[in-house]
Design an enzyme around this catalytic site. Sequence first.
Site, PDB file in Angstrom:
ATOM      1  N   ALA A  12      33.070  36.321  50.367  1.00 23.51           N
ATOM      2  CA  ALA A  12      32.480  36.120  48.749  1.00 23.51           C
ATOM      3  C   ALA A  12      32.951  36.403  48.242  1.00 23.51           C
ATOM      4  O   ALA A  12      32.786  35.791  46.437  1.00 23.51           O
ATOM      5  CB  ALA A  12      31.126  36.921  48.813  1.00 23.51           C
ATOM      6  N   TYR A  13      34.236  37.224  47.831  1.00 23.07           N
ATOM      7  CA  TYR A  13      34.800  37.881  46.152  1.00 23.07           C
ATOM      8  C   TYR A  13      35.927  36.167  46.701  1.00 23.07           C
ATOM      9  O   TYR A  13      35.508  35.972  44.917  1.00 23.07           O
ATOM     10  CB  TYR A  13      36.404  38.583  47.071  1.00 23.07           C
ATOM     11  N   SER A  14      36.224  36.104  47.058  1.00 25.21           N
ATOM     12  CA  SER A  14      37.313  34.259  47.191  1.00 25.21           C
ATOM     13  C   SER A  14      36.525  33.232  46.249  1.00 25.21           C
ATOM     14  O   SER A  14      36.663  32.648  45.861  1.00 25.21           O
ATOM     15  CB  SER A  14      37.948  33.737  48.238  1.00 25.21           C
TER      16      SER A  14
END
Length: 255
Positions: A157-159
């Site tokens: 999700a962060y990436s």
Amino acid sequence: MTTARPLEGRHAVITGGARGIGLAIARRCMANGASVTLWDVEAEALAEAVRQLAPLGTAASALVDVRDEGQIARAASEAQEGFGGIDILVNNAGVLGPTVSAWEHTPAQWRNVLDINLTGAWLCCRAIVPVMLARQRGRIVNIASVAGKEGNGFNAAYSASKAGLISLTKSLGKELALCGVLVNCITPSAADTAVFADVPVEHREQLRNALLARVPMRRFVEVDEVAAMAAWLASDDCSFSTGAVFDISGGRSMY
């Protein structure tokens, strides 16, 4: 030409400004002559940040959740009225999210990370770009991540959110290229900040070591190093770069 205080008379709004990279950027901008408004969700941290910045000049704050367009609109209006305009927007607010396999993210976790890291930045741009367009002048600096270029395992999700922020930068940079508003982003490798508090204790050291192993210089980026780059991008010295990605990753990523 570089001046001693290249941001003199400018006003910067910095999201996630109460600590870490955001606070370091605020400190650098003020040292360069700007006034700042910090947006963050933590009242106590905001008050402490403003106290620390007070000797440098004028620093204000507003409780803003970047997922909430109403709070953004209200705070943007207050900054514009209080300081006569908004010259610089730094989209720094972000969360790491779950450190699990992509298929183990819950939909709620996924949406929360995207809402803060990507949609939040877009909402801030949506509110502040018209202010800059009215004056035909502005600088937007998005704090993305090298993870947005390469993808981090167990941080899907962060990436994905940071990859989206890179693309938002490119799109907005093209749209505003003739309007006096330049939009760029920075892709740091990991900084040793409070973001690691989001990682379960049993996985924290393993993650830190894994991140360091990817950096040829074998250290974390310093928040002041990111701040120096952000302050340059916010200044008139940055005059022919827009929609660009500025790497600061100790050699981890070179494209």
